[in-house]
Design a protein around this motif. Structure first.
Motif, PDB file in Angstrom:
ATOM      1  N   THR A 104       0.858  -1.183   0.000  1.00  0.00           N
ATOM      2  CA  THR A 104       0.000   0.000   0.000  1.00  0.00           C
ATOM      3  C   THR A 104       0.890   1.228   0.000  1.00  0.00           C
ATOM      4  O   THR A 104       2.043   1.185   0.470  1.00  0.00           O
ATOM      5  CB  THR A 104      -0.939   0.024   1.213  1.00  0.00           C
ATOM      6  N   GLY A 105       0.380   2.322  -0.553  1.00  0.00           N
ATOM      7  CA  GLY A 105       1.195   3.525  -0.642  1.00  0.00           C
ATOM      8  C   GLY A 105       0.367   4.790  -0.519  1.00  0.00           C
ATOM      9  O   GLY A 105      -0.835   4.803  -0.789  1.00  0.00           O
ATOM     10  N   PHE A 106       1.055   5.862  -0.105  1.00  0.00           N
ATOM     11  CA  PHE A 106       0.414   7.175   0.036  1.00  0.00           C
ATOM     12  C   PHE A 106       1.439   8.241  -0.340  1.00  0.00           C
ATOM     13  O   PHE A 106       2.599   8.175   0.078  1.00  0.00           O
ATOM     14  CB  PHE A 106      -0.057   7.394   1.476  1.00  0.00           C
ATOM     15  N   LEU A 107       0.998   9.217  -1.141  1.00  0.00           N
ATOM     16  CA  LEU A 107       1.894  10.292  -1.562  1.00  0.00           C
ATOM     17  C   LEU A 107       1.859  11.421  -0.542  1.00  0.00           C
ATOM     18  O   LEU A 107       0.820  12.043  -0.322  1.00  0.00           O
ATOM     19  CB  LEU A 107       1.500  10.816  -2.944  1.00  0.00           C
ATOM     20  N   VAL A 108       3.011  11.676   0.074  1.00  0.00           N
ATOM     21  CA  VAL A 108       3.142  12.774   1.038  1.00  0.00           C
ATOM     22  C   VAL A 108       3.590  14.017   0.274  1.00  0.00           C
ATOM     23  O   VAL A 108       4.711  14.075  -0.239  1.00  0.00           O
ATOM     24  CB  VAL A 108       4.165  12.421   2.141  1.00  0.00           C
ATOM     25  N   GLU A 109       2.715  14.999   0.187  1.00  0.00           N
ATOM     26  CA  GLU A 109       3.034  16.213  -0.554  1.00  0.00           C
ATOM     27  C   GLU A 109       3.878  17.138   0.323  1.00  0.00           C
ATOM     28  O   GLU A 109       3.505  17.448   1.450  1.00  0.00           O
ATOM     29  CB  GLU A 109       1.751  16.908  -1.006  1.00  0.00           C
ATOM     30  N   THR A 141       8.201  -4.261   4.733  1.00  0.00           N
ATOM     31  CA  THR A 141       9.234  -3.313   4.331  1.00  0.00           C
ATOM     32  C   THR A 141       8.628  -1.924   4.165  1.00  0.00           C
ATOM     33  O   THR A 141       7.641  -1.744   3.447  1.00  0.00           O
ATOM     34  CB  THR A 141       9.891  -3.749   3.011  1.00  0.00           C
ATOM     35  N   ILE A 142       9.235  -0.960   4.843  1.00  0.00           N
ATOM     36  CA  ILE A 142       8.823   0.445   4.744  1.00  0.00           C
ATOM     37  C   ILE A 142       9.776   1.129   3.775  1.00  0.00           C
ATOM     38  O   ILE A 142      10.994   1.103   3.966  1.00  0.00           O
ATOM     39  CB  ILE A 142       8.868   1.136   6.116  1.00  0.00           C
ATOM     40  N   LEU A 144      10.557   4.645   1.088  1.00  0.00           N
ATOM     41  CA  LEU A 144      10.289   6.013   0.665  1.00  0.00           C
ATOM     42  C   LEU A 144      10.851   6.190  -0.734  1.00  0.00           C
ATOM     43  O   LEU A 144      12.045   5.967  -0.961  1.00  0.00           O
ATOM     44  CB  LEU A 144      10.941   7.019   1.617  1.00  0.00           C
ATOM     45  N   ASN A 145       9.981   6.522  -1.660  1.00  0.00           N
ATOM     46  CA  ASN A 145      10.382   6.673  -3.070  1.00  0.00           C
ATOM     47  C   ASN A 145      11.120   5.444  -3.577  1.00  0.00           C
ATOM     48  O   ASN A 145      12.110   5.539  -4.313  1.00  0.00           O
ATOM     49  CB  ASN A 145      11.243   7.921  -3.249  1.00  0.00           C
ATOM     50  N   GLY A 146      10.637   4.276  -3.160  1.00  0.00           N
ATOM     51  CA  GLY A 146      11.198   3.021  -3.627  1.00  0.00           C
ATOM     52  C   GLY A 146      12.441   2.558  -2.908  1.00  0.00           C
ATOM     53  O   GLY A 146      12.970   1.485  -3.228  1.00  0.00           O
ATOM     54  N   VAL A 147      12.921   3.325  -1.924  1.00  0.00           N
ATOM     55  CA  VAL A 147      14.130   2.960  -1.190  1.00  0.00           C
ATOM     56  C   VAL A 147      13.733   2.444   0.194  1.00  0.00           C
ATOM     57  O   VAL A 147      13.105   3.179   0.971  1.00  0.00           O
ATOM     58  CB  VAL A 147      15.075   4.162  -1.035  1.00  0.00           C
ATOM     59  N   PRO A 148      14.072   1.193   0.547  1.00  0.00           N
ATOM     60  CA  PRO A 148      13.719   0.668   1.877  1.00  0.00           C
ATOM     61  C   PRO A 148      14.416   1.456   2.987  1.00  0.00           C
ATOM     62  O   PRO A 148      15.634   1.692   2.923  1.00  0.00           O
ATOM     63  CB  PRO A 148      14.217  -0.778   1.835  1.00  0.00           C
ATOM     64  N   VAL A 149      13.647   1.879   3.997  1.00  0.00           N
ATOM     65  CA  VAL A 149      14.221   2.590   5.142  1.00  0.00           C
ATOM     66  C   VAL A 149      14.095   1.775   6.428  1.00  0.00           C
ATOM     67  O   VAL A 149      14.748   2.098   7.425  1.00  0.00           O
ATOM     68  CB  VAL A 149      13.558   3.971   5.332  1.00  0.00           C
ATOM     69  N   ALA A 150      13.280   0.724   6.416  1.00  0.00           N
ATOM     70  CA  ALA A 150      13.147  -0.149   7.579  1.00  0.00           C
ATOM     71  C   ALA A 150      12.462  -1.438   7.160  1.00  0.00           C
ATOM     72  O   ALA A 150      11.567  -1.432   6.307  1.00  0.00           O
ATOM     73  CB  ALA A 150      12.342   0.516   8.693  1.00  0.00           C
ATOM     74  N   VAL A 151      12.916  -2.543   7.766  1.00  0.00           N
ATOM     75  CA  VAL A 151      12.299  -3.849   7.525  1.00  0.00           C
ATOM     76  C   VAL A 151      11.911  -4.433   8.878  1.00  0.00           C
ATOM     77  O   VAL A 151      12.756  -4.595   9.766  1.00  0.00           O
ATOM     78  CB  VAL A 151      13.268  -4.806   6.799  1.00  0.00           C
ATOM     79  N   ALA A 152      10.618  -4.732   9.037  1.00  0.00           N
ATOM     80  CA  ALA A 152      10.126  -5.311  10.281  1.00  0.00           C
ATOM     81  C   ALA A 152      10.031  -6.824  10.135  1.00  0.00           C
ATOM     82  O   ALA A 152       9.578  -7.332   9.106  1.00  0.00           O
ATOM     83  CB  ALA A 152       8.748  -4.737  10.627  1.00  0.00           C
ATOM     84  N   THR A 203      13.279  17.517  -0.841  1.00  0.00           N
ATOM     85  CA  THR A 203      13.272  18.403  -2.007  1.00  0.00           C
ATOM     86  C   THR A 203      12.072  18.171  -2.928  1.00  0.00           C
ATOM     87  O   THR A 203      11.887  18.920  -3.885  1.00  0.00           O
ATOM     88  CB  THR A 203      14.565  18.212  -2.819  1.00  0.00           C
ATOM     89  N   SER A 204      11.286  17.134  -2.646  1.00  0.00           N
ATOM     90  CA  SER A 204      10.127  16.840  -3.499  1.00  0.00           C
ATOM     91  C   SER A 204       9.137  15.995  -2.705  1.00  0.00           C
ATOM     92  O   SER A 204       9.402  15.617  -1.552  1.00  0.00           O
ATOM     93  CB  SER A 204      10.562  16.086  -4.768  1.00  0.00           C
ATOM     94  N   ASP A 205       8.000  15.699  -3.319  1.00  0.00           N
ATOM     95  CA  ASP A 205       7.010  14.838  -2.674  1.00  0.00           C
ATOM     96  C   ASP A 205       7.612  13.465  -2.384  1.00  0.00           C
ATOM     97  O   ASP A 205       8.546  13.019  -3.063  1.00  0.00           O
ATOM     98  CB  ASP A 205       5.780  14.677  -3.571  1.00  0.00           C
ATOM     99  N   ILE A 206       7.056  12.789  -1.377  1.00  0.00           N
ATOM    100  CA  ILE A 206       7.589  11.496  -0.935  1.00  0.00           C
ATOM    101  C   ILE A 206       6.517  10.424  -1.085  1.00  0.00           C
ATOM    102  O   ILE A 206       5.401  10.568  -0.563  1.00  0.00           O
ATOM    103  CB  ILE A 206       8.053  11.569   0.533  1.00  0.00           C
ATOM    104  N   GLN A 207       6.854   9.366  -1.786  1.00  0.00           N
ATOM    105  CA  GLN A 207       5.952   8.224  -1.917  1.00  0.00           C
ATOM    106  C   GLN A 207       6.237   7.239  -0.784  1.00  0.00           C
ATOM    107  O   GLN A 207       7.260   6.561  -0.777  1.00  0.00           O
ATOM    108  CB  GLN A 207       6.121   7.538  -3.270  1.00  0.00           C
ATOM    109  N   PHE A 208       5.318   7.187   0.174  1.00  0.00           N
ATOM    110  CA  PHE A 208       5.437   6.228   1.282  1.00  0.00           C
ATOM    111  C   PHE A 208       4.840   4.901   0.845  1.00  0.00           C
ATOM    112  O   PHE A 208       3.771   4.854   0.232  1.00  0.00           O
ATOM    113  CB  PHE A 208       4.690   6.748   2.510  1.00  0.00           C
ATOM    114  N   GLU A 209       5.523   3.788   1.184  1.00  0.00           N
ATOM    115  CA  GLU A 209       5.013   2.465   0.812  1.00  0.00           C
ATOM    116  C   GLU A 209       5.291   1.460   1.919  1.00  0.00           C
ATOM    117  O   GLU A 209       6.341   1.499   2.565  1.00  0.00           O
ATOM    118  CB  GLU A 209       5.646   1.988  -0.482  1.00  0.00           C
ATOM    119  N   LEU A 210       4.326   0.597   2.141  1.00  0.00           N
ATOM    120  CA  LEU A 210       4.483  -0.536   3.057  1.00  0.00           C
ATOM    121  C   LEU A 210       4.208  -1.811   2.276  1.00  0.00           C
ATOM    122  O   LEU A 210       3.143  -1.974   1.677  1.00  0.00           O
ATOM    123  CB  LEU A 210       3.510  -0.419   4.234  1.00  0.00           C
ATOM    124  N   GLN A 211       5.177  -2.728   2.267  1.00  0.00           N
ATOM    125  CA  GLN A 211       5.099  -3.977   1.504  1.00  0.00           C
ATOM    126  C   GLN A 211       5.082  -5.167   2.452  1.00  0.00           C
ATOM    127  O   GLN A 211       5.941  -5.294   3.327  1.00  0.00           O
ATOM    128  CB  GLN A 211       6.296  -4.093   0.559  1.00  0.00           C
TER     129      GLN A 211
END
Length: 238
Positions: A104-109, A141-142, A144-152, A203-211
């Protein structure tokens, strides 16, 4: 020397009497002015207070602006792509739930000039999620813009995090381990982590994603998302 000139240069006399009359006149003028302008000043001060306390201009929280806030009650998840809102019962209630392989994903403006982008949420590890050679590794996997920042990783009623060190991104997670089932399948215990992801000077909008990497259906195990809040700080004027 004329009488008028003598009066001008004469330093003797009852100065106190003169000042008393003059002070009384000034005070009276002030009271009269206050009665005329007081209502307008009160209205203006109320407007200023409301504006400074609003999300649009809040100097006391460094211009913190809400970008999105969701508790997913009533199935409400506007802007989210993927997953499904379900009532998992018990203390969990309604969550944005992910089944095996779902994301699932949400665009953070993000406004131009923002100092930070902050995403805070509860990550729920439900039911029979595993972390073993026999039953597989069920991760969330969490990114941001396709880059994993945390894995639970979850197993039983515990949850741990693998957090890569990325410049400009900070991830904090506090895990609450429950000794009872919070919802879902009553035969399994659950755990909840309060997660905070901070991006410095975006510097731009952030695409948050949880996989979800669960390998069984939601009726047996699931990852869930709840109480998601996305905010930015700074921006123009701060």
């Amino acid at each position: 020397m004329t009488l008028r000139t003598e009066f001008w240069y004469d330093e003797s006399g009852a100065v106190t009497v003169d000042m008393t009359v003059l002070a009384a006149g000034v005070v009276g003028l002030g009271i009269a002015t206050m009665s005329v302008v007081s209502s307008g000043v009160e209205d203006l001060s109320g407007d200023i207070n409301a504006e400074l306390s609003s999300n649009n201009w809040n100097m006391f929280s460094n211009g913190r602006v809400s970008v999105g806030s969701f508790d997913f009650s009533g199935g409400n998840a506007p802007g989210w792509l993927g997953g499904s809102v379900r009532n998992m019962g018990g203390e969990l209630g309604e969550l944005l739930v992910l089944g095996p392989g779902e994301a699932t994903g949400f665009l953070v403006e993000v406004a131009e000039g923002a100092t930070n982008a902050i995403m805070e949420f509860d990550l729920v590890a439900g039911d029979s999620l595993d972390n073993s050679a026999q039953w597989g590794t069920d991760t969330a996997t969490i990114s941001l813009n396709g880059v994993p920042v945390a894995v639970a990783l979850a197993s039983g009623n515990s949850m741990t995090f693998d957090i890569p060190q990325l410049d400009g991104t900070t991830v904090e997670a506090t895990v609450e381990v429950a000794s009872v089932a919070l919802g879902g399948n009553g035969g399994w215990n659950d755990s909840v982590a309060s997660v905070r992801v901070t991006v410095d000077e975006p510097t731009s909008d952030i695409q948050f994603e949880l996989q979800s990497n669960a390998n069984q259906g939601i009726g047996d195990e699931f990852w869930g998302l709840d109480n998601f809040d996305a905010t930015t700080t700074g921006g123009p004027g701060f």
